[in-house]
Design a protein around this motif. Sequence first.
Motif, short mmCIF file in Angstrom:
data_model
loop_
_atom_site.label_atom_id
_atom_site.label_comp_id
_atom_site.label_asym_id
_atom_site.label_seq_id
_atom_site.Cartn_x
_atom_site.Cartn_y
_atom_site.Cartn_z
N ASP A 184 78.73 38.58 60.08
CA ASP A 184 79.81 37.60 60.00
C ASP A 184 79.37 36.32 60.71
N PRO A 185 79.27 35.18 60.01
CA PRO A 185 78.75 33.96 60.64
C PRO A 185 79.71 33.32 61.63
N ASP A 186 80.99 33.70 61.61
CA ASP A 186 81.97 33.05 62.48
C ASP A 186 82.33 33.90 63.70
N LEU A 192 84.80 41.73 67.35
CA LEU A 192 84.09 40.49 67.02
C LEU A 192 82.59 40.67 67.17
N LEU A 193 82.18 41.38 68.21
CA LEU A 193 80.75 41.61 68.39
C LEU A 193 80.20 42.45 67.25
N ALA A 194 80.94 43.48 66.85
CA ALA A 194 80.50 44.32 65.73
C ALA A 194 80.42 43.50 64.44
N ALA A 195 81.39 42.61 64.23
CA ALA A 195 81.37 41.77 63.03
C ALA A 195 80.18 40.83 63.05
N HIS A 196 79.85 40.30 64.22
CA HIS A 196 78.67 39.44 64.34
C HIS A 196 77.41 40.22 63.97
#
Length: 232
Positions: free
Chosen positions: A45-47, A37-41
Amino acid sequence: MSPEAPGDPPPPAPAAPARPAAHPPPAAPGAPTDEELLAAHLAGDPDAFCLLVGRYERRVYGICLRILANPEDAQDAAQEAFIAVLRRAASFAGQAALSTWIHRVAVNAAIDQARRRGRVAGVPLDDRLLPPAAGTDPGEQVSTRVTLQAEIARLPEEFRAALVLCDLCRLPYAQAAEVLQVAVGTVKSRVFRARAALAGALHGLDPRGRQAPGTARPPGASHQSTGRPVPE
């Protein structure tokens, strides 16, 4: 409001307020890990960050509340903790678990909040730290809890943080050591010293294990403490 008909079941009692979660809920099978999730942020990634906050908001608030003993201050500290995580997300090196890093940020935010407010932080007590003794008078239980609360507030910050993480949040010594960035032996020593100080206060002893002036020694209690603090 119309009266209840005979035989109708009584209305349900209002639900008790939920306690802060002791641990963040595990991710559902197939759900991204915290690190993902941190990598996606970081990838835009806005969510992703909102999902990460959702996993840890109760945990972070619980840590802040136990250190600050004030719901409003705990909310402010928790918000500051997540702002700090957001701002420093790109600097997370992955040397420890992301959960450990978030816990560290939460502890630091709570201690900083206590210093800014100019008050001595305390720890709201619960039965995990002081289980009620069978047959104890309720008034005596309240008095004991007030005494213990006051003594916790007098603990040095590093002792108080270790006590919160290990005895109230139930973190293993190794994880608490990572959060506080000290050796495991140092965490054990701080928790031991905190417990010894609290036990002495409950038995009317001064920090050296001697009877404090103006206090009555309980029957059978020794003038000396039962153990020595483990050196750091």
